[in-house]
Design an enzyme around this catalytic site. Structure first.
Site, short mmCIF file in Angstrom:
data_model
loop_
_atom_site.label_atom_id
_atom_site.label_comp_id
_atom_site.label_asym_id
_atom_site.label_seq_id
_atom_site.Cartn_x
_atom_site.Cartn_y
_atom_site.Cartn_z
N ILE A 112 -6.90 -8.29 -5.77
CA ILE A 112 -5.93 -8.13 -5.31
C ILE A 112 -5.94 -7.41 -3.83
CG2 ILE A 112 -5.41 -5.85 -6.55
CD1 ILE A 112 -2.40 -6.81 -6.43
N CYS A 113 -5.05 -7.89 -3.09
CA CYS A 113 -4.82 -7.21 -1.73
C CYS A 113 -6.21 -7.41 -0.83
CB CYS A 113 -4.56 -5.83 -1.87
SG CYS A 113 -3.76 -5.06 -0.27
N HIS A 114 -6.88 -6.52 -0.63
CA HIS A 114 -8.22 -6.74 0.28
C HIS A 114 -9.44 -7.09 -0.66
CE1 HIS A 114 -5.81 -4.87 3.41
NE2 HIS A 114 -6.69 -5.23 4.38
N TRP A 133 -4.00 -10.17 0.93
CA TRP A 133 -3.40 -9.45 2.13
C TRP A 133 -3.57 -10.42 3.27
CZ3 TRP A 133 -0.27 -5.53 2.40
CH2 TRP A 133 0.10 -4.92 3.47
N SER A 161 -3.76 -11.99 -6.03
CA SER A 161 -2.44 -11.34 -5.65
C SER A 161 -2.84 -10.80 -4.00
CB SER A 161 -1.58 -10.72 -6.52
OG SER A 161 -1.18 -11.38 -7.76
#
Length: 188
Positions: A112-114, A133, A161
């Site tokens: 998720i994200c980074h 991200w 995500s």
């Protein structure tokens, strides 16, 4: 999905200092509540520092060193985000190899994200549909991924995500993929 769909499964969470705390704790709780044993793996011994955006949050005890961990001992992997965490992980050869081995063994991975920064370094996103991200969009495209701006993307066992707002969908899909546990078509 029944409440104990992951009973008997071992799920690794790979992180180091600077991880976005909620991106570790929410999936951790979801996976644990589904019955899995959860293990915090890190290149750092002792404790690692969680973050709430740019503020220090809680310290978390490391269960196992990535230097001695083997993907063979786990049924799935979660890569939380935060900026400093995946940036440090992608500079650690053992962390990169650990991540790559989940793909070689066709085991589900959720980032998720980074978190996908570490996937790029492991060279496992080529030809995969992913999200992250927004600032990782170009990095992922340059690594051969098809980047999309969606809440949660699953491509042959790889769950991605964008940010903490996506955690409900991310957690649900990660648990589903870990329960399924087999991705013969997953690319190495």
């Amino acid at each position: 999905m029944n409440s104990k769909s992951l009973t008997g499964k071992r799920i690794a969470f790979l992180a180091t200092d600077g991880f976005e705390q909620v991106e570790l704790t929410k999936p951790w709780d979801a996976v644990k509540n589904a019955g899995a044993d959860v293990i915090l793996v890190s290149p750092k011994d002792g404790e690692i520092q969680g973050m709430n955006h740019d503020e220090k949050a809680d310290m978390f005890s490391v269960d196992q060193s990535v230097h001695t961990a083997s993907a063979e001992d786990f049924d799935g992997l979660v890569l939380p985000g935060g900026v400093a965490n995946p940036d440090a992980l992608r500079m650690c050869d053992d962390s990169v190899s650990f991540v790559r081995d989940f793909f070689k063994q066709h085991k589900p991975v959720a980032a998720i994200c980074h978190g996908p920064w570490t996937l790029i370094e492991a060279d496992v996103v080529r030809g995969r549909r992913v999200t992250s991200w927004p600032s990782l969009k170009t990095d992922l495209k340059n690594a051969g991924a098809e980047w999309v701006d969606e809440e949660c993307v699953c491509d042959e066992g790889l769950v991605t995500s964008r940010n903490p707002d996506d955690l409900p969908a991310f957690c649900d899909k990660a648990v589903e993929e870990f329960a399924e546990g087999k991705h013969a078509a997953q690319k190495a």
